[in-house]
Design a protein around this motif. Structure first.
Motif, PDB file in Angstrom:
ATOM      1  N   THR A 173       0.849  -1.187   0.000  1.00  0.00           N
ATOM      2  CA  THR A 173       0.000   0.000   0.000  1.00  0.00           C
ATOM      3  C   THR A 173       0.882   1.233   0.000  1.00  0.00           C
ATOM      4  O   THR A 173       1.825   1.332   0.797  1.00  0.00           O
ATOM      5  N   ARG A 174       0.574   2.178  -0.903  1.00  0.00           N
ATOM      6  CA  ARG A 174       1.345   3.413  -1.013  1.00  0.00           C
ATOM      7  C   ARG A 174       0.432   4.596  -0.700  1.00  0.00           C
ATOM      8  O   ARG A 174      -0.653   4.710  -1.279  1.00  0.00           O
ATOM      9  N   LYS A 175       0.889   5.455   0.213  1.00  0.00           N
ATOM     10  CA  LYS A 175       0.135   6.642   0.580  1.00  0.00           C
ATOM     11  C   LYS A 175       1.000   7.871   0.331  1.00  0.00           C
ATOM     12  O   LYS A 175       2.147   7.932   0.800  1.00  0.00           O
ATOM     13  N   GLY A 176       0.456   8.831  -0.400  1.00  0.00           N
ATOM     14  CA  GLY A 176       1.228  10.013  -0.745  1.00  0.00           C
ATOM     15  C   GLY A 176       0.518  11.299  -0.372  1.00  0.00           C
ATOM     16  O   GLY A 176      -0.712  11.403  -0.435  1.00  0.00           O
ATOM     17  N   LEU A 177       1.297  12.284   0.046  1.00  0.00           N
ATOM     18  CA  LEU A 177       0.779  13.603   0.406  1.00  0.00           C
ATOM     19  C   LEU A 177       1.712  14.651  -0.187  1.00  0.00           C
ATOM     20  O   LEU A 177       2.940  14.514  -0.117  1.00  0.00           O
ATOM     21  N   GLY A 178       1.137  15.685  -0.782  1.00  0.00           N
ATOM     22  CA  GLY A 178       1.994  16.705  -1.378  1.00  0.00           C
ATOM     23  C   GLY A 178       1.313  18.046  -1.496  1.00  0.00           C
ATOM     24  O   GLY A 178       0.079  18.142  -1.484  1.00  0.00           O
TER      25      GLY A 178
END
Length: 361
Positions: free
Chosen positions: A313-318
């Motif tokens: 699982t990949r979680k990204g915030l930007g």
């Protein structure tokens, strides 16, 4: 006297013909400085400073042209070359016109083009992406159904531009649009084909999109299938056509644009049962006539049915900001972070802090 009249007539005809044709030289140069920090979750952390090309858009130059053939019919062409301006090297694997090389006809029926062309899926891939659909975008850094892969995070696999392609774009009607393309496999195989090379040769690419944009609302749907069939040698039973699906939309509330998107990748790596589901949400804020702010979150979860393979699982915030200096030049900067989690394995993390400039010509 007659010769002079004939010469004048020829020159006049040539002038009229050339007046109906246009050729435009265009391009952009995009450079950014960044700090890339990685943490493997097992006690090893690295920090690297880089000067790279193309954080917001890939650097490129190109030629596009159109000739009026009369009766509402036009002949069009585009030749576009990508490059990395930090090194001067060619992009897209060193192809001369790796971004585009096509010719076609357009009229009331729509537009038909043939050659190396961006797929309809790619045309809408980042249409409603937050954080400017840039290298700082959580979607681009996490989605397997994305066409953008920065190289340091597991992300995309979708073909952005296909060779030997026939593409049709329907005329827009009441805000609705559609496009369809098919890339011939041409049955190309390496001299010594192997299972490992099967994912890269003899692949037919079928792609389509449906779009709607009217007033403050915009919606896009796209689907792409990349055939696992390889001419000339046996395809393993575990192989399956890789396919990608995207549904996304945005709504402009007046200075604030909300964005939402869903994606799915099936048979990732051409392996039957290796699937991924993902979603993103984001917002753009027009702080002033020159300054735009954007933030987003993305989540991508593998749900493979393969025995002995752990899901990731990949979680990204930007978030990022873009400040216009003119119609052709702007500055930008931002931060993004992606965390990858897998069962019985320490979480890994990659963070990117970047600032850059882009100029168009």
């Amino acid at each position: 006297m007659k010769k002079s009249l004939i010469a004048m007539a020829v020159m006049a005809a040539a002038g009229a013909a050339s007046a109906q044709s246009t050729v435009t030289l265009y391009g952009l140069v995009d450079t950014y400085y960044a700090n890339v920090r990685t943490d493997n979750g097992a006690g090893t952390t690295t920090s690297t400073n880089v000067l790279n090309s193309g954080a917001f858009n890939g650097s490129r130059w190109g030629l596009r042209g159109s000739e009026d053939l009369g009766g509402g019919l036009k002949a069009n062409f585009q030749l576009e070359s990508g490059f990395n301006n930090d090194t001067g090297a060619a992009a897209q694997g060193g192809l001369l016109f790796g971004r585009a090389a096509w010719v076609g006809l357009a009229g009331g029926f729509g537009a038909v083009s043939v050659g190396r062309i961006a797929t309809p899926y790619y045309d809408v891939d980042g249409a409603q992406d937050a954080v400017f659909n840039s290298a700082l975008s959580p979607e681009a850094l996490t989605f397997r159904s994305s066409t953008t892969n920065p190289g340091f995070v597991v992300g995309s696999a979708a073909t952005a531009r296909s060779n030997n392609t026939i593409k049709y774009v329907a005329p827009a009607m009441s805000g609705f649009g559609a496009a369809l393309s098919y890339g011939l496999d041409e049955k190309s195989v390496p001299a010594a084909p192997t299972v490992a090379s099967a994912a890269n040769v003899g692949r037919a690419v079928t792609s389509l999109n449906l779009t709607y944009a009217a007033g403050p609302a915009a919606v896009s749907f796209a689907y792409q299938n990349e055939a696992a069939y390889k001419a000339g040698f046996l395809v393993p039973a575990t192989y399956g056509d890789i396919n990608f699906t995207r549904l996304q939309g945005s709504y402009d509330f007046g200075g604030i644009v909300a964005k939402l998107g869903f994606g799915k990748a099936g048979n990732v790596g051409f392996t039957s049962g290796a699937d991924t589901t993902e979603y993103m949400m984001g917002v753009d804020y027009k702080a002033s006539s020159a300054l735009t702010l954007s933030a987003g979150y993305a989540n991508s979860s593998d749900n493979t049915t393969l025995s002995g393979v752990a899901d990731q699982t990949r979680k990204g915030l930007g978030f990022a900001a873009a400040y216009s200096l003119s119609k052709r030049t702007f500055l930008y900067g931002g931060y993004s972070t992606v965390t990858s989690a897998r069962t019985a394995t320490p979480d890994s993390k990659v963070s990117l802090l970047a600032a850059g400039v882009q100029h168009r010509f």
